[in-house]
Structure formats: C-alpha cells, structure tokens
Design a protein around this motif. Structure first.
Motif, PDB file in Angstrom:
ATOM      1  N   GLY A   9      34.136   8.610  25.602  1.00 19.72           N
ATOM      2  CA  GLY A   9      33.938   9.713  24.658  1.00 19.72           C
ATOM      3  C   GLY A   9      32.852  10.651  25.155  1.00 19.72           C
ATOM      4  N   LEU A  12      29.063  14.271  21.053  1.00 22.92           N
ATOM      5  CA  LEU A  12      27.603  14.151  20.971  1.00 22.92           C
ATOM      6  C   LEU A  12      27.170  12.682  21.061  1.00 22.92           C
ATOM      7  CD1 LEU A  12      24.940  15.619  20.596  1.00 22.92           C
ATOM      8  CD2 LEU A  12      25.335  15.625  18.122  1.00 22.92           C
ATOM      9  N   GLY A  34      39.059  14.309  26.009  1.00 25.71           N
ATOM     10  CA  GLY A  34      38.737  15.729  25.848  1.00 25.71           C
ATOM     11  C   GLY A  34      37.241  15.910  25.652  1.00 25.71           C
ATOM     12  N   THR A  42      28.691  23.896  14.149  1.00 21.86           N
ATOM     13  CA  THR A  42      27.819  25.077  14.146  1.00 21.86           C
ATOM     14  C   THR A  42      26.816  25.032  15.290  1.00 21.86           C
ATOM     15  OG1 THR A  42      26.235  23.890  12.789  1.00 21.86           O
ATOM     16  CG2 THR A  42      27.874  25.232  11.616  1.00 21.86           C
ATOM     17  N   CYS A  44      24.308  23.141  14.945  1.00 27.40           N
ATOM     18  CA  CYS A  44      23.167  22.563  14.232  1.00 27.40           C
ATOM     19  C   CYS A  44      23.409  21.064  14.078  1.00 27.40           C
ATOM     20  CB  CYS A  44      23.036  23.155  12.831  1.00 27.40           C
ATOM     21  SG  CYS A  44      22.767  24.918  12.837  1.00 27.40           S
ATOM     22  N   ILE A  45      22.338  20.308  13.993  1.00 23.74           N
ATOM     23  CA  ILE A  45      22.461  18.864  13.798  1.00 23.74           C
ATOM     24  C   ILE A  45      22.232  18.561  12.324  1.00 23.74           C
ATOM     25  CG2 ILE A  45      21.570  16.598  14.466  1.00 23.74           C
ATOM     26  CD1 ILE A  45      22.962  18.239  16.767  1.00 23.74           C
ATOM     27  N   HIS A 122      24.550  26.274   4.369  1.00 18.23           N
ATOM     28  CA  HIS A 122      24.868  25.014   5.022  1.00 18.23           C
ATOM     29  C   HIS A 122      23.555  24.245   5.174  1.00 18.23           C
ATOM     30  CE1 HIS A 122      25.927  23.174   9.258  1.00 18.23           C
ATOM     31  NE2 HIS A 122      25.792  22.266   8.341  1.00 18.23           N
ATOM     32  N   THR A 317      34.445   7.418  20.369  1.00 21.63           N
ATOM     33  CA  THR A 317      35.686   8.194  20.407  1.00 21.63           C
ATOM     34  C   THR A 317      35.926   9.034  19.153  1.00 21.63           C
ATOM     35  OG1 THR A 317      36.750   6.133  19.759  1.00 21.63           O
ATOM     36  CG2 THR A 317      36.911   6.727  22.069  1.00 21.63           C
ATOM     37  N   VAL A 321      39.709  13.721  14.236  1.00 20.69           N
ATOM     38  CA  VAL A 321      39.639  14.964  15.019  1.00 20.69           C
ATOM     39  C   VAL A 321      39.358  14.637  16.485  1.00 20.69           C
ATOM     40  CG1 VAL A 321      38.383  17.133  15.334  1.00 20.69           C
ATOM     41  CG2 VAL A 321      38.887  16.331  13.025  1.00 20.69           C
ATOM     42  N   GLY A 322      38.435  13.732  16.740  1.00 18.90           N
ATOM     43  CA  GLY A 322      38.074  13.367  18.109  1.00 18.90           C
ATOM     44  C   GLY A 322      39.174  12.584  18.805  1.00 18.90           C
ATOM     45  N   LEU A 336      41.948   3.129  21.171  1.00 20.14           N
ATOM     46  CA  LEU A 336      41.690   2.672  22.539  1.00 20.14           C
ATOM     47  C   LEU A 336      41.878   1.164  22.710  1.00 20.14           C
ATOM     48  CD1 LEU A 336      40.738   3.798  25.302  1.00 20.14           C
ATOM     49  CD2 LEU A 336      38.464   3.018  24.678  1.00 20.14           C
ATOM     50  N   SER A 400      30.990  12.539   7.654  1.00 20.83           N
ATOM     51  CA  SER A 400      30.245  13.723   8.110  1.00 20.83           C
ATOM     52  C   SER A 400      30.629  14.973   7.327  1.00 20.83           C
ATOM     53  CB  SER A 400      30.484  13.948   9.597  1.00 20.83           C
ATOM     54  OG  SER A 400      31.829  14.315   9.834  1.00 20.83           O
TER      55      SER A 400
HETATM   56  C1  FAD Z   1      35.227  21.388  12.000  1.00 23.67           C
HETATM   57  C2  FAD Z   1      34.011  20.519  12.096  1.00 23.67           C
HETATM   58  C3  FAD Z   1      32.767  21.090  11.961  1.00 23.67           C
HETATM   59  C4  FAD Z   1      31.619  20.275  12.056  1.00 23.67           C
HETATM   60  N1  FAD Z   1      30.391  20.868  11.973  1.00 23.67           N
HETATM   61  C5  FAD Z   1      29.282  20.110  12.144  1.00 23.67           C
HETATM   62  C6  FAD Z   1      27.986  20.704  12.180  1.00 23.67           C
HETATM   63  O1  FAD Z   1      27.837  21.912  12.090  1.00 23.67           O
HETATM   64  N2  FAD Z   1      26.904  19.899  12.359  1.00 23.67           N
HETATM   65  C7  FAD Z   1      27.031  18.538  12.492  1.00 23.67           C
HETATM   66  O2  FAD Z   1      26.007  17.854  12.649  1.00 23.67           O
HETATM   67  N3  FAD Z   1      28.241  17.954  12.464  1.00 23.67           N
HETATM   68  C8  FAD Z   1      29.372  18.687  12.313  1.00 23.67           C
HETATM   69  N4  FAD Z   1      30.604  18.102  12.319  1.00 23.67           N
HETATM   70  C9  FAD Z   1      30.694  16.653  12.503  1.00 23.67           C
HETATM   71  C10 FAD Z   1      30.477  16.289  13.934  1.00 23.67           C
HETATM   72  O3  FAD Z   1      31.263  17.079  14.790  1.00 23.67           O
HETATM   73  C11 FAD Z   1      30.883  14.856  14.221  1.00 23.67           C
HETATM   74  O4  FAD Z   1      30.451  13.999  13.232  1.00 23.67           O
HETATM   75  C12 FAD Z   1      30.245  14.385  15.515  1.00 23.67           C
HETATM   76  O5  FAD Z   1      30.255  15.381  16.478  1.00 23.67           O
HETATM   77  C13 FAD Z   1      31.035  13.214  16.008  1.00 23.67           C
HETATM   78  O6  FAD Z   1      30.729  13.038  17.373  1.00 23.67           O
HETATM   79  P1  FAD Z   1      31.395  11.890  18.184  1.00 23.67           P
HETATM   80  O7  FAD Z   1      30.751  11.958  19.520  1.00 23.67           O
HETATM   81  O8  FAD Z   1      31.328  10.618  17.430  1.00 23.67           O
HETATM   82  O9  FAD Z   1      32.961  12.245  18.287  1.00 23.67           O
HETATM   83  P2  FAD Z   1      33.724  13.485  18.893  1.00 23.67           P
HETATM   84  O10 FAD Z   1      32.843  14.652  19.071  1.00 23.67           O
HETATM   85  O11 FAD Z   1      34.939  13.634  18.062  1.00 23.67           O
HETATM   86  O12 FAD Z   1      34.132  13.008  20.368  1.00 23.67           O
HETATM   87  C14 FAD Z   1      35.083  12.001  20.608  1.00 23.67           C
HETATM   88  C15 FAD Z   1      35.273  11.850  22.110  1.00 23.67           C
HETATM   89  O13 FAD Z   1      36.078  10.700  22.386  1.00 23.67           O
HETATM   90  C16 FAD Z   1      37.208  11.065  23.183  1.00 23.67           C
HETATM   91  N5  FAD Z   1      38.318  10.158  22.849  1.00 23.67           N
HETATM   92  C17 FAD Z   1      38.831   9.917  21.622  1.00 23.67           C
HETATM   93  N6  FAD Z   1      39.797   8.968  21.705  1.00 23.67           N
HETATM   94  C18 FAD Z   1      39.882   8.628  23.012  1.00 23.67           C
HETATM   95  C19 FAD Z   1      40.693   7.709  23.732  1.00 23.67           C
HETATM   96  N7  FAD Z   1      41.575   6.939  23.136  1.00 23.67           N
HETATM   97  N8  FAD Z   1      40.524   7.635  25.076  1.00 23.67           N
HETATM   98  C20 FAD Z   1      39.601   8.393  25.707  1.00 23.67           C
HETATM   99  N9  FAD Z   1      38.796   9.274  25.075  1.00 23.67           N
HETATM  100  C21 FAD Z   1      38.934   9.386  23.740  1.00 23.67           C
HETATM  101  C22 FAD Z   1      37.432  12.518  22.811  1.00 23.67           C
HETATM  102  O14 FAD Z   1      38.244  13.166  23.776  1.00 23.67           O
HETATM  103  C23 FAD Z   1      35.999  13.009  22.753  1.00 23.67           C
HETATM  104  O15 FAD Z   1      35.484  13.228  24.039  1.00 23.67           O
HETATM  105  C24 FAD Z   1      31.760  18.876  12.231  1.00 23.67           C
HETATM  106  C25 FAD Z   1      33.016  18.304  12.372  1.00 23.67           C
HETATM  107  C26 FAD Z   1      34.147  19.117  12.310  1.00 23.67           C
HETATM  108  C27 FAD Z   1      35.489  18.470  12.465  1.00 23.67           C
END
Ligand code: FAD
Length: 425
Positions: A9, A12, A34, A42, A44-45, A122, A317, A321-322, A336, A400
C-alpha cells in the motif's frame, strides 16, 4: 529479493510505515496497486472532527475527545495506539514534513476549521502552511479569488455561504469575492493541476500579482483555490505574500487535490532518497505463505515472476476506495490475504438508507480486526501471521468519513506498524 519489511500500500499509512521501518534501520520495500487516496484528500490531516451521532458541532480538541471515542468504540484504531503514541506519530510527521520542505502547522490538541470550496467548514488538525491563514477563527476581511472558467471553485458561492456562517457567529472573518478573467495557460485546459504547474513559474506569479494587486484592499487576506504550485508551494506563498503585502491562503479543491499530490510526491521522493524501493502500479500480488507465517509476494503467477520476500509485512491497503476491501452480494472480503472481516450477515445492515446520516455508514467501519500490536487476528482473537501488522483504513472500527479522522489514523497506525515490523528479527 529479500527485505526486512515489505509494506503493501502506497497511501499515507503505507508510506508512513515504510518511513518508520527505514528509520529503524530496516531495508524496506513498498508494493502497491495504485497511489492510494491522498490525491482525493484536502491534503490536511484530520485528527478527530466528530464523534458521529453525539453532536453536530465539530470537536474543539481531538485529544480531549479520545476517552469518549474509546467509550463509544473500544476497538477504534486510536484506542489501540493510545494517546502518547498518537501524539508521537503526529509530531514525527510534522518534523518529517519540515525536512521535506512541506511544513504543516497545527496540533492534535486542537481542531482548526478550514473553508471548503462550497463555503462550509472542515474540521482538521494539521494543515499545510499554505492553508494556515484560512483558519476560520482568524477575524478580518477576506477576498476570495476565483479564476473564471475554473469549474471547481466559485468564489461567489463560497463567500455567500461563509458570510451566512459569519452572520450566525460561527466563523470569524467576513468575505467578498472576485474572479480573474481567463488566464493564459499556454493552451492547456484550465484546471487545478495545470494552474498549479503554472504557479510554479516566477513569471506567471509576477503576472498574477500585477492583475490582482489593484483588486486587493488594504488589510485584506487573499484566499485562492489550492493551486499555489505543484512543486514549490512554499516559494510561491512567500513571494505572493511579499509582493501583495498581504496574507495569502489556499482552499482545497475537489479531487485531484494539488495539496494531496504534493504530500504524496514529497513522501515518495523522501523515501526513495533514503533507499526505500517503491513499486506502484502492480496488478497482481500473490502471497507466499508457510505454516510459520507470511514469506513474501510474487508479482504474477508464472514461475519466472519476480518474488519479494521479507521478515515482516505491513498491510496498508485502505478500505473500499483504496482497494483493501471489496464486496460481492452477501460478502465483504479483504482483497490481498483474505483475512477475516467482521460485518453483519444481513446486507441491509451494511448501509444506512440516509446517505449522509450523521451517525455514519456502518460499512465505513468494516475492516480487519487487530490486537494491541496491530497484528490481524481471527474471530477468536488469535494472531493470523505473527509477522504481519496492519495500518490505516484497513484496520476495523475507524470511520474516516463521518469522524474526520482518516489522516490521523493512517499516520498513527502506519508509524507504529512500521516500527513493530522493523522489530521482527
Ligand atoms: C474523497 C475522500 C476525501 C478524504 N479527505 C480526507 C482529508 O481531507 N483529510 C484526511 O485526513 N483524510 C481524508 N480522507 C480519508 C483518508 O484518505 C484515508 O483515511 C487515508 O488516506 C487512508 O490511507 P491508507 O493509506 O490506509 O489507504 P489508501 O490511501 O486508500 O491506500 C491504499 C493503498 O493500498 C493499495 N492496495 C489496495 N489493495 C491492494 C492490493 N490488493 N494489492 C496491492 N495494493 C493494494 C492501493 O493501491 C493504495 O496504494 C478522505 C477520503 C476520501 C475517500
């Protein structure tokens, strides 16, 4: 190829886990399908904006609300990480951002209200320096400036809605709006990304200042959509402030978000400079398992497919959305490793029929259950792979969307999971 830690993944949580592991001296590799959801955010955290279902007003302090959150959601990722380690992780993130020349201001102890492009607010806790002067507790007059033809931001709508909030005593500043006539972007479409690239150029900034200076009134702050450079936002901000003799701030736009992309790019570059390898764009990761635990991943099913092995792994992962979670009619699954995911058997209990229900949507809390060391566990609470840790959205019980906690949870769990994974010998 053999690594100490493989992170799956590149969101962040994954990037923070890789950074923490690397900092502990581990050879780290990031594998991802991806780029994750940073470009949707945004930039922002968010710490903890709301405890859904308890109050409509944003929380004044994420830190002070932690004990209430723990009462409502005892297995919340924040409850697992604990107050001290959350603060430690966020402080570390801010130090890292300083080193990466992308400073963030704010603290987990206090929420800041920032304007949205629609003229609402926000609640968030760590904000890029370029947005800091937009904080809605700073009184005074603000000129919101748009770009005619830029569809994602109407300064007039934003100013009207924010002035309504001002008249209700909910935000301190008052607003007026102007829009600049069509800008020459060298034939490129007028959108946030192209504007940001234009703002990276000194000449473009000079032209912009010439156009806007006569419009800006003395003592006014200038609010712009978040386009102050893709690569050099600090330089652009400092220059505009000086040339306009005014405070300037950015308002995040809908995706793709320039501030989110800045953070992604900086983190990725920083990690690569430190020797972390990052492969993004992988379509199929096939886990290699043994009775002792997880051994690695092959990037394909043929016997010639590259294989990456490690002592320990971080699963970061994300949720739906992710791509870390997916669903079929009647089933929600982890994509996975097919780790167990807890959810109500009746599909109608996955959703709330009111889309924007303040209590949130149940499916946003689904994920992988973990123990106090962030190790995924089965329905009996037994560790599934002793060398696997989970971080970010994939961890169950955080929402979130309705809590406004995504970035904070990603950093707190990512940082801890990376350290724990690096500790596996
Ligand atoms: C529209 C939107 C707006 C948001 N705005 C904010 C904001 O302003 N501030 C804030 O703090 N939070 C915000 N959030 C929430 C925040 O984006 C998420 O909570 C946080 O970024 C999650 O991070 P993550 O690293 O856990 O997952 P993600 O950022 O979703 O990353 C997942 C990673 O895992 C990879 N992956 C997934 N499945 C597989 C697989 N099977 N094999 C290989 N790779 C895989 C993906 O390709 C990606 O690289 C928002 C969310 C959304 C949807």
């Amino acid at each position: 190829m053999f690594y100490d830690v493989i992170v799956i993944g590149a969101g962040l949580a994954g990037l923070m886990a890789a950074e923490a592991a690397q900092r502990q001296g581990a050879r780290a590799l990031v594998l991802a399908r991806g780029m994750g959801s940073l470009a949707l955010t945004t930039g922002c955290i968010d710490g903890l904006g709301y405890i859904p279902g308890t109050s409509k007003a944003p929380l004044a302090s994420p830190l002070t609300a932690l004990s209430q959150l723990k009462e409502e959601h005892p297995h919340h990722p924040y409850a697992i990480v604990g107050q001290e380690r959350i603060l430690d992780a966020l402080e570390h993130f801010q130090e890292l951002c300083q080193v990466m020349d992308l400073p963030y201001t704010g603290t987990f102890k206090q929420n800041l209200l920032l304007p949205t492009p629609l003229g609402t607010y926000h609640p968030t806790c760590l904000v890029p320096e370029t947005m800091a002067q937009g904080t809605l507790s700073i009184p005074g007059s603000v000129l919101l400036l748009g770009f005619r033809g830029l569809k994602d931001f109407s300064p007039f709508l934003a100013a009207e809605n924010l002035n309504l909030l001002h008249s209700q005593g909910k935000v301190a500043p008052s607003f007026r709006a102007e829009a600049l006539d069509k800008l020459d972007l060298g034939g490129r479409a007028l959108n946030g990304l192209n504007l940001a690239q234009a703002f990276d150029s000194k000449d473009f900034r000079k032209e912009f200042v010439k156009k806007i200076k006569p419009t800006l009134r003395s003592g006014e702050r200038l609010g712009l959509p978040a386009v102050l450079g893709l690569h050099f936002p600090g330089e652009a901000l400092a220059e505009l402030r000086e040339m306009l003799n005014a405070e300037v701030f950015e308002i995040p736009l809908p995706p793709p978000s320039v501030p989110g992309l800045r953070l992604y790019r900086k983190l990725k570059m920083h990690l690569q400079e430190k020797g972390v390898r990052i492969f993004v764009g992988l379509s199929a990761l096939n886990p290699l398992k043994s009775p002792k635990g997880l051994n690695g991943f092959s990037l394909g099913k043929s016997k010639n497919s590259p294989v990456y092995r490690a002592k320990a792994f971080v699963l970061a992962t994300g949720k739906f959305v992710g791509g870390g979670l997916d669903s079929e009619r009647g089933r929600i699954f982890e994509t996975l490793l097919d780790l167990p995911v807890k959810y109500p058997k009746k599909r109608r209990e996955w959703f709330n029929v009111r889309l924007l229900n303040p209590a949130g949507q149940p499916f946003n809390r689904f994920g992988v259950e973990v123990n106090e060391h962030l190790q995924p566990v089965d329905t009996e609470g037994r560790v599934i792979y002793p060398n696997l840790f989970a971080a970010g959205g994939i961890v169950a019980h955080g929402d979130s969307m309705s809590e406004k906690s995504g970035g904070g949870v990603a950093i707190a769990t990512g940082y801890l999971a990376g350290k724990l994974a690096a500790g596996i010998k």
